[in-house]
Scaffold this active site. Structure first.
Site, PDB file in Angstrom:
ATOM      1  N   GLU A 271     -13.030 -12.944   5.028  1.00 37.87           N
ATOM      2  CA  GLU A 271     -13.886 -14.107   4.749  1.00 37.87           C
ATOM      3  C   GLU A 271     -13.473 -15.307   5.597  1.00 37.87           C
ATOM      4  O   GLU A 271     -14.315 -16.040   6.114  1.00 37.87           O
ATOM      5  CB  GLU A 271     -13.840 -14.443   3.251  1.00 37.87           C
ATOM      6  CG  GLU A 271     -14.527 -13.355   2.429  1.00 37.87           C
ATOM      7  CD  GLU A 271     -14.511 -13.641   0.943  1.00 37.87           C
ATOM      8  OE1 GLU A 271     -13.405 -13.690   0.376  1.00 37.87           O
ATOM      9  OE2 GLU A 271     -15.589 -13.816   0.360  1.00 37.87           O
TER      10      GLU A 271
ATOM     11  N   GLU B   2     -13.237  -6.324  -2.857  1.00 41.95           N
ATOM     12  CA  GLU B   2     -13.219  -6.989  -4.179  1.00 41.95           C
ATOM     13  C   GLU B   2     -13.868  -6.160  -5.274  1.00 41.95           C
ATOM     14  O   GLU B   2     -13.458  -6.204  -6.430  1.00 41.95           O
ATOM     15  CB  GLU B   2     -13.893  -8.359  -4.085  1.00 41.95           C
ATOM     16  CG  GLU B   2     -13.070  -9.421  -3.371  1.00 41.95           C
ATOM     17  CD  GLU B   2     -13.101  -9.320  -1.852  1.00 41.95           C
ATOM     18  OE1 GLU B   2     -13.715  -8.373  -1.319  1.00 41.95           O
ATOM     19  OE2 GLU B   2     -12.495 -10.191  -1.199  1.00 41.95           O
TER      20      GLU B   2
END
Ligand SMILES: NC(=O)c1ccc[n+]([C@@H]2O[C@H](COP(=O)([O-])OP(=O)(O)OC[C@H]3O[C@@H](n4cnc5c(N)ncnc54)[C@H](O)[C@@H]3O)[C@@H](O)[C@H]2O)c1
Length: 698
Positions: A105, A125
């Site tokens: 990210e 995730e």
């Protein structure tokens, strides 16, 4: 320092240096932000490069921070990424090894990205029940397109950098380089000084039929992940990336992340994630404990377990000597191993060359002398103490000094087995689960005199053969079977009180167990428990066990292997068909006991079976057989088909609330008016103490 700042040819290099995975915890985020500010303020600096020290760029956010104030403390990951994205000087990120989660990210927020070939790139995730929470679901689809991004985000699986760079029109990687990407990143940063700075947020997600694809993704995910909320939320977020403005998408991602964080499923998955790592840590055996080299393995007994155990080591490239008492048994064992590998070849899971290599590593023998140079010898012979005694005395005579002698016994005392040798410090239990080449669990049984070195070596070996190793002390059944006995016992009492096998199995399977207790028993063989009960009847006559189990065994219904058990089976079909004969047998047993059968709810079935696990688990903890509650959960998640989204019996009890669990147990104790369940609902003192002090098990 978690991040180093160096300057090279007018480029500031911020190097993540926070071993072991360069996680983006609070300190690292503060240091990165400070590095950015310093670079922006320094007129002698034109551009910025971020890279990582050590084997990998970054494994992601620090998930230990999740749910604590540290995760939100500014600069949080979202703000930090925004700061780099808004930098007025070009930011190039150079990734290698692993670039996952928050690490990816962060990369997506930079202006340019360079990857070393072979970098594993992922947003994992979803595997801990979350969506990526720092813009990953919004920027990744803009970088690589809707479909590849959806696949990565919903599966959480890693993809090699060069595969991503090969996606037509992709904007994820500007370059793929061989080796260290730092020089290329500095050169790119210098070349981009003064150029307009590209930001992924400004792009639109391209797809010819976004609507159709999203509907398809939703359906697929719904079918595959029905017990898990996170994959659907991943689809929601990626859909937002395709349909909405960037800032709106970020808001949707943020809300999904916060909501998922509070779900029992995410708590359970995070518990399992940490539990797996924690299991490898033994309180009184420091990581610095020396270990022994294990280069060659011996296996005694080529039956059901011996063959499977041998395969684990062959798969890991270790030579194995396998010993039997007779040529015929040896041939049969080797034939089974060969057949197993051949079936993998047929399914395309193994190449014929690998089959040849693995079989080439296997040496069959009838002669103990062939074990003389083995570093680890695992015994998997008949479950009789006399046979074990003979084998261990022979091993003691032939094994080289320092060799580790292990037993796969399920029920015998490993201290007694160790006493058959002159080297009890080198003896340990390695309790594999059937089929041993498939099941991930390994109970490592620490006997009274097992040395720390031997224990540490066993844990290392377990890792090498990709098992989840959990340390258990010596007791009847170790962690897993000692608990399952209480669970099966409740299942038996429920039969006698009014339930039938198919009802109990269905209730437990709806709860999420891979298999209900009776289907499980039919698979393992009902005669195994029968033999144990007969032995116990002599050694521990006070133990009450529902007689309905013995009644079944007396009819010769031993399970799948005899074509009949709690269910009927048809040849070539593993499906369990309810049996009227068994139903009659169960009802007759109730009558014989003078019990008036009653309607039993699924809720009662689940509570009684699961709380029986919890109560025994708590006793196992107080007895020091397991060193932590998460170890017990790992045993149940990896060896007994307990639903991962419930985190294991101990985590589940915490989720329900120990006060509630204790209340239910007292209710069941009161209902057992004639005391048939002797002791089953006597609460473990640990549970009572935890409730009194408002604490939890995990
Ligand atoms: N079957 C399971 O599900 C399971 C699971 C975990 C542990 N175990 C344990 O593993 C051990 C083996 O169980 P199994 O199911 O593989 O049994 P099995 O009967 O399938 O195999 C035992 C093998 O050992 C051989 N053997 C017997 N005495 C021997 C000796 N003196 N020297 C060399 N070989 C000898 C036999 O010929 C046979 O091939 C037992 O201790 C059992 O409790 C079994």
């Amino acid at each position: 320092m978690t991040t180093e700042y160096t300057a090279r040819d007018k480029v500031a290099v911020l190097t993540l240096n926070n071993p072991p995975v360069n996680g983006l915890g609070f300190d690292t985020r503060v240091a990165l932000a400070a590095g950015l500010d310093r670079a922006l303020a320094d007129p002698a600096i034109d551009a910025i490069v971020i890279n990582g020290a050590g084997k990998s760029f970054c494994g992601g956010a620090d998930i230990k921070e999740f749910g604590t104030p540290a995760a939100l403390a500014e600069p949080n990951l979202l703000s930090l990424i925004l700061a780099f994205e808004q930098s007025t000087k070009p930011v190039v990120i150079a990734v290698h090894g692993v670039c996952m989660g928050g690490g990816l990210e962060l990369a997506l927020g930079c202006h340019y990205r360079i990857a070393a070939r072979g970098t594993q790139v992922a947003l994992p995730e979803v595997k801990i029940g979350l969506v990526p929470g720092a813009g990953g679901t919004q920027r990744l689809p803009r970088a690589i397109g809707l479909e590849p991004a959806m696949n990565m985000i919903v599966s959480g699986n890693p993809v090699p950098s060069e595969m991503l760079a090969a996606i037509p029109g992709q904007r994820l990687f500007d370059q793929i380089v061989d080796g260290d990407p730092l020089d290329a990143a500095i050169a790119l940063a210098q070349a981009k000084v003064g150029a307009p700075l590209p930001r992924l947020r400004d792009l639109r997600v391209k797809h010819d039929n976004a609507e159709g694809f999203i509907a398809f993704a939703r359906l697929t995910v719904g079918a595959m992940a029905k017990d898990y909320p996170a994959p659907q939320r991943c689809v929601d977020c990626v859909e937002a990336a395709a349909r909405k403005r960037f800032d709106e998408g970020i808001k949707i991602e943020r809300e999904a992340f916060a909501a998922l964080m509070m779900t029992p499923e995410s708590r359970a998955l995070r518990h399992a994630f940490f539990g797996e790592r924690a299991a490898a840590k033994i309180p009184d055996v420091p990581e610095s404990t020396p270990t022994r080299e294990v280069g060659k393995v011996g296996v005694i007994g080529a039956g059901t377990m011996g063959g499977g155990i041998a395969m684990n080591f062959l798969n890991a490239g270790l030579p194995v000597v396998i010993l039997e008492t007779a040529q015929e048994a040896l041939d049969r064992g080797i034939a089974t191993v060969t057949r197993n590998y051949e079936s993998s070849v047929k399914k395309g899971k193994l190449s014929p060359e690998k089959l040849a290599t693995r079989m080439g590593l296997l040496t069959p023998t009838l002669d103990y002398a062939a074990l003389a140079d083995c570093d680890l010898i695992i015994e998997a012979v008949f479950e009789e103490i006399g046979v074990k005694e003979k084998v261990f005395k022979q091993l003691d005579a032939v094994a080289k000094p320092g060799a580790i002698l292990a037993s796969n016994t399920s029920t015998l005392n490993v201290d007694t087995i160790a006493s058959f040798t002159q080297r009890p410090q080198d003896v340990i239990g390695l309790h594999f689960f059937s089929p041993a080449n498939v099941m991930p669990l390994l109970e490592v049984v620490r006997a009274r005199l097992t040395s720390k070195e031997v224990l540490a070596t066993a844990m290392k070996v377990a890792k090498r053969i990709r098992k989840t190793a959990v340390v258990s002390g010596v007791c009847d059944g170790f962690i897993g079977n000692r608990m399952i006995e209480q669970y099966s016992r409740q299942a038996g009492f429920l039969l006698e009180e009014g339930a039938l096998p198919a009802q109990i199995d269905a209730a437990m399977e709806r709860f999420g167990m891979a298999m209900g207790p009776f289907r499980m028993s039919d698979l393992a063989g009902n005669d195994i428990g029968w033999a144990i009960r007969k032995r116990r009847a002599i050694e521990q006559p006070e133990l009450s066990y529902p007689k309905v189990f013995d009644r079944l065994c007396e009819t010769g219904r031993f399970g799948q292997k005899t074509g009949a058990g709690w269910y009927d089976y048809k040849a070539g079909d593993r499906k369990a068909y309810p049996s009227t004969l068994v139903d009659e047998l169960v009802i007759a047993e109730s009558q014989a006991l003078g019990i008036e059968r009653r309607q039993i709810s699924d809720e009662e079935i689940v509570e009684r079976l699961v709380y029986a696990l919890v109560n025994e688990g708590a006793k196992i903890l107080s007895d020091g057989i397991a060193s932590k509650a998460s170890d017990i959960d790992m045993v149940y998640l990896t060896g007994y088909g307990f639903p991962v989204y419930r985190g294991g019996p101990m985590r589940y009890a915490d989720e329900i609330g120990l006060w509630n669990v204790l209340r239910a147990m007292r209710r069941y104790a009161a209902a057992d008016s004639n005391g048939r369940q002797a002791g089953a609902w006597e609460p473990a003192p640990l549970l009572v103490d935890l409730v009194a002090s408002g604490k939890s098990l995990t």
